[in-house]
Each structure stands twice: as C-alpha cells, then as structure tokens.
Design a protein around this motif. Structure first.
Motif, mmCIF file in Angstrom:
data_model
loop_
_atom_site.group_PDB
_atom_site.id
_atom_site.type_symbol
_atom_site.label_atom_id
_atom_site.label_comp_id
_atom_site.label_asym_id
_atom_site.label_seq_id
_atom_site.Cartn_x
_atom_site.Cartn_y
_atom_site.Cartn_z
ATOM 1 N N ALA A 312 0.842 -1.195 0.000
ATOM 2 C CA ALA A 312 0.000 0.000 0.000
ATOM 3 C C ALA A 312 0.881 1.250 0.000
ATOM 4 O O ALA A 312 1.949 1.291 0.622
ATOM 5 N N VAL A 313 0.426 2.293 -0.691
ATOM 6 C CA VAL A 313 1.171 3.542 -0.792
ATOM 7 C C VAL A 313 0.714 4.476 0.319
ATOM 8 O O VAL A 313 -0.481 4.735 0.483
ATOM 9 N N ALA A 314 1.674 4.978 1.089
ATOM 10 C CA ALA A 314 1.369 5.914 2.176
ATOM 11 C C ALA A 314 2.568 6.829 2.384
ATOM 12 O O ALA A 314 3.704 6.486 2.032
ATOM 13 N N LEU A 315 2.299 7.990 2.957
ATOM 14 C CA LEU A 315 3.336 8.968 3.270
ATOM 15 C C LEU A 315 3.390 9.116 4.791
ATOM 16 O O LEU A 315 2.665 9.920 5.373
ATOM 17 N N PRO A 316 4.263 8.351 5.462
ATOM 18 C CA PRO A 316 4.272 8.333 6.932
ATOM 19 C C PRO A 316 5.111 9.469 7.522
ATOM 20 O O PRO A 316 6.180 9.240 8.096
ATOM 21 N N PHE A 317 4.621 10.701 7.436
ATOM 22 C CA PHE A 317 5.382 11.852 7.931
ATOM 23 C C PHE A 317 5.690 11.697 9.432
ATOM 24 O O PHE A 317 6.829 11.808 9.849
ATOM 25 N N ARG A 318 4.661 11.543 10.244
ATOM 26 C CA ARG A 318 4.788 11.279 11.680
ATOM 27 C C ARG A 318 5.705 12.263 12.395
ATOM 28 O O ARG A 318 6.580 11.885 13.190
ATOM 29 N N TYR A 319 5.505 13.551 12.129
ATOM 30 C CA TYR A 319 6.327 14.579 12.747
ATOM 31 C C TYR A 319 5.938 14.807 14.201
ATOM 32 O O TYR A 319 4.851 14.424 14.650
ATOM 33 N N SER A 320 6.815 15.482 14.937
ATOM 34 C CA SER A 320 6.519 15.991 16.271
ATOM 35 C C SER A 320 6.151 17.465 16.149
ATOM 36 O O SER A 320 6.183 18.041 15.054
ATOM 37 N N ASP A 321 5.822 18.113 17.259
ATOM 38 C CA ASP A 321 5.515 19.538 17.219
ATOM 39 C C ASP A 321 6.791 20.348 17.018
ATOM 40 O O ASP A 321 7.888 19.935 17.428
ATOM 41 N N GLY A 322 6.646 21.509 16.393
ATOM 42 C CA GLY A 322 7.772 22.414 16.181
ATOM 43 C C GLY A 322 7.648 23.658 17.057
ATOM 44 O O GLY A 322 6.533 24.073 17.410
ATOM 45 N N TRP A 323 8.797 24.268 17.383
ATOM 46 C CA TRP A 323 8.828 25.473 18.215
ATOM 47 C C TRP A 323 9.824 26.477 17.644
ATOM 48 O O TRP A 323 10.857 26.095 17.088
ATOM 49 N N LEU A 324 9.499 27.766 17.805
ATOM 50 C CA LEU A 324 10.423 28.854 17.471
ATOM 51 C C LEU A 324 10.489 29.813 18.648
ATOM 52 O O LEU A 324 9.456 30.214 19.189
ATOM 53 N N TYR A 325 11.720 30.182 19.031
ATOM 54 C CA TYR A 325 11.940 31.176 20.079
ATOM 55 C C TYR A 325 12.857 32.251 19.486
ATOM 56 O O TYR A 325 13.942 31.922 18.997
ATOM 57 N N SER A 326 12.435 33.506 19.534
ATOM 58 C CA SER A 326 13.270 34.551 18.947
ATOM 59 C C SER A 326 13.273 35.806 19.806
ATOM 60 O O SER A 326 12.293 36.125 20.489
ATOM 61 N N LEU A 327 14.401 36.511 19.758
ATOM 62 C CA LEU A 327 14.594 37.780 20.459
ATOM 63 C C LEU A 327 15.186 38.772 19.471
ATOM 64 O O LEU A 327 16.022 38.408 18.637
ATOM 65 N N GLY A 328 14.763 40.028 19.585
ATOM 66 C CA GLY A 328 15.277 41.040 18.672
ATOM 67 C C GLY A 328 15.117 42.432 19.226
ATOM 68 O O GLY A 328 14.632 42.639 20.343
#
Length: 430
Positions: A312-328
């Motif tokens: 069977a054809v599938a796209l198992p991305f299965r990512y975790s959550d992403g985060w961005l921390y920035s200062l400026g």
C-alpha cells in the motif's frame, strides 16, 4: 485622486501579486518568510504588530494601521543541502547528491481598509507551505527522494475590531490551493520512478488578539488553524509488465495532508523613544500530520509493487511539534531609518527516526538584520537578510523508520544552510 480611485489602485496592485508563484521550505515544510519587516528581527515580536504583514500571524494587528494600506514582500531563499552516503547503504555504489536544495521566490501581499474608527477589513495572499528539491535519478537514496515539489497559495480575507484603546480582536478565513508532485525511485533500476501528482483545496480559520497594557507595551497572540489539504491526482509508474495490476494500481488517486495549527505569541516593549525590544514564542502542531494514506478512486488503498511484493502507498510523515523562540530589537536611527536585528532557535518537528533525504530538516539557529527606510510619509521600504545554521543531520532509513520499503536501506549525512534576502514596500493610500 478620489477615495474610490485610491481603493481601485490599492486593490489592483495587490491583485497583480496573485500571478506570482513560489516554493520553499522552513521548519517541516512550512514557510515563515511572509514579512521583510519581521524577518529583520528573526520574526521576534511579529504577532504584536509593527507592520501590516503582521496580520499573517495575528489579524488583530490591523487596528494599528490607519486608513488604506498595502504591503508587498518578496523573499529569495537560497539553500544548500549536500548529501554524503554511508557505505552500509544498499545502493551505496550510486553515491551521494551534491545539492538537493532549489532556490525559490516567496511572495506575499497585504491590503487593509479602516472602515470606521473601530472596524478594519483586510486581505492577504501568501504561500505558507512549500517544498522544492531536486535529486539525480541515479543516487544511493533514490528510493526515498527524487525531485519533489509542493506549492500552496493562501488567500485570507479578515476583519479586525478595536474594542477599546487597549484591546483589539481579529479573525479571518483561509482559502488554500495546493499543487503537489512527489517522486521516488523504485529499486536500483535507473528510470524506474513512482510519481504522485495532484492539486486540491483546503480551508481554515485565523484569529488573534492584541493587548496594550501600558503605552510602551504591545502584546499579541495569533492563531492560524489546521488545514486538511485534500489532494486529487494520479499515480504513475514505469511501463512494463512488472508494474501491471493486481500488485500495482496506477491511475487516479487521492490523499489528505493534515497541516498544522500555528500559535504565535509576540511582545514589543519600548525601552526608550528610539529602542524597542522584541520577543516571540511560536508553536506548530505538526504532530497532527500523521500518515497520509493514498487511496484509489474507489476508496481502496493504492498499491505499488516493491521488493517484497505488493504494498500500500502511504506517506508516513509522523512529525513531532515544532517550536520557534526569537529575540530582537529595533532602533530608530533617525526620522527616516529604523534598524533591527534578531536571533532565533527553531526546534524542528522532524526527528531522527522519521527523517528522509527528501526533507532533511533539523534544529536550526537564525541570525538576522534589517532596516526600514521611509521614502516619503506614505511610502516605506524594508530590507532584511537572514542566515540559518542547520544542525548537521544524519539520515537512517532501515527497519524502524516508517519510510523503509522493506528492501533498500539508506544511511547518510546532510550538511545544509539557508540564506534569505527579503524586500518589502509599504504604502498608505489615505
């Protein structure tokens, strides 16, 4: 010029941008480069306002923009991703890939109209998700990465209301069109390539709030909802009896890619009349993407012959959550020139156990600088440059990685970095 004439020129200039195309990638395959103004500080404080383009993150920031305003942004993304292969790979004799990254142009456009002292209407056009990579057909990772592209086009009409002098809210509707083309090699035979291509539509919401607790403090919280992007297209396979039914089912197929919610918290704190400090925390709900199952028109799983028989054809991305921390920070150098700079740390949603060479994303650091120049009282120019340092990345596709096809292993390393150059024009029509 009459009021209606100003509106016509503003909307006409905005509509011209809709003819532009883009493809690029950031954390996961999201694109963050929607504001030259914000990029100059590594997007620190962007959900709290500063420019019209802040409405991408938070529609409530429109209430900071009097009259009728437009903003146009173009960002060039120049990446490098060099793939070296480990001798333990099944097809190690084919070697690595010199540079899978492809340069890209990311356009954005914004329009806002202050209807009365409390109500604003807005429209934005963006490309919030994208991917553009290219590989040779003959290389060690061909079963897991051939040339691939994803382009999205998002139109977001929105409204914002100033509730009090210190509180504003906003909301909008996302209308998204996508064009996807996904290719992988099959086994060790040059020219034997699986391709899934298609287009589709998805819909979502956006909302936000800004709070001004003191005259020198602006806080903004914005949300872009998840979108279930439905793709209808076709599955194509090499010619020849080995790929004929029943073990393979070329033809019409469809799938759904579950794109993430994004929540951005920003603050702008004025320290002196010239200096403003900026900060951002952003969460991307990539863990909802899961696995995209490819199905035939009749609803049954699409099948492709692999080294172990039909699969069977599938796209198992299965990512975790992403985060961005920035200062400026921003500094008003003189009445015409405002300087800004920022740094950021971005935690990638792609972990070691699901990574492929197609998208070898990893944790990264941003360093950015930019400026704004007021050409006239109504017209301003923004310029920003960022360099992104990506952590050295390993790829291991073998039993345990959901992308493993049961026959061909791939082990390698990727060295990558990204340069971003962004320009923007802001104009207040009245």
């Amino acid at each position: 010029m009459t009021t209606s004439g100003r509106y016509a020129h503003a909307v006409g200039a905005f509509a011209a941008l809709l003819m532009t195309t883009a493809a690029a990638h950031a954390g996961g395959f999201a694109i963050r480069e929607m504001s030259a103004y914000g990029q100059g500080s590594s997007f620190a404080g962007v959900a709290a306002g500063g420019a019209l383009s802040s409405l991408f993150w938070n529609p409530a920031t429109m209430t900071q923009m009097p009259g009728v305003q437009t903003e146009f942004v173009a960002t060039g993304a120049f990446g490098s991703a060099t793939h070296t292969v480990d001798s333990a790979s099944t097809l190690a004799v084919f070697g690595g890939a010199p540079n899978s990254a492809r340069d890209a142009l990311v356009p954005s456009g914004y329009f806002s109209w202050q209807v009365n002292p409390r109500v604003w209407l807005g429209l934005s056009f963006n490309s919030p998700f994208g991917l553009s990579v290219g590989f040779p057909d003959v290389w060690a990772g061909r079963d897991y990465a051939e040339s691939t592209s994803l382009k999205t086009y998002n139109a977001t009409p929105s409204v914002a209301v100033r509730i009090t002098d210190w509180l504003s809210i906003g909301a909008g509707v996302q209308i998204q069109y996508a064009n996807a083309n996904f290719s992988s090699g099959i086994g060790a035979t040059p020219g034997a390539v699986l391709n899934i291509g298609g287009t589709g539509w998805g819909y979502g919401l956006t909302a936000g709030i800004t709070v001004t607790p003191t005259p020198t403090t602006m806080i903004g919280l914005g949300w872009r909802s998840a979108i279930d992007q439905k793709i209808d297209g076709s599955l194509s396979l090499p010619a020849g009896p080995v790929f004929n039914p029943p073990f393979s089912t070329p033809g019409s197929v469809n799938t759904t890619i579950n794109l993430p919610d994004v929540v951005s918290l920003g603050i702008r704190q004025k320290v002196t009349p010239q200096l403003t400090l900026l900060g951002t925390v952003e969460w991307s709900n990539w863990s909802r993407i899961g696995t995209s199952v490819v199905t035939q028109a009749n609803g049954a799983p699409a099948l492709v012959l692999n080294g172990l028989g039909g699969g069977a054809v599938a796209l198992p991305f299965r990512y975790s959550d992403g985060w961005l921390y920035s200062l400026g920070a921003e500094y008003q150098w003189d009445p015409r020139i405002k300087l800004r700079a920022g740094v950021a740390y971005e935690k990638s949603p792609i972990t070691d156990d699901v990574r492929t060479p197609r998208l070898p994303d990893n944790d990264r650091y941003w360093v950015s600088a930019g400026l704004s120049y007021n050409i006239t009282k109504a017209l301003a120019f923004d310029l920003a440059y960022s360099h992104i340092f990506v952590k050295s990345t390993s790829v291991a596709i073998a039993p345990g990685n959901p992308w493993f096809n049961g026959a061909v292993t791939y082990f390698g390393n990727v060295d990558s970095d990204i340069d971003l150059l962004s320009i923007g024009l802001r104009y207040q029509w009245m």
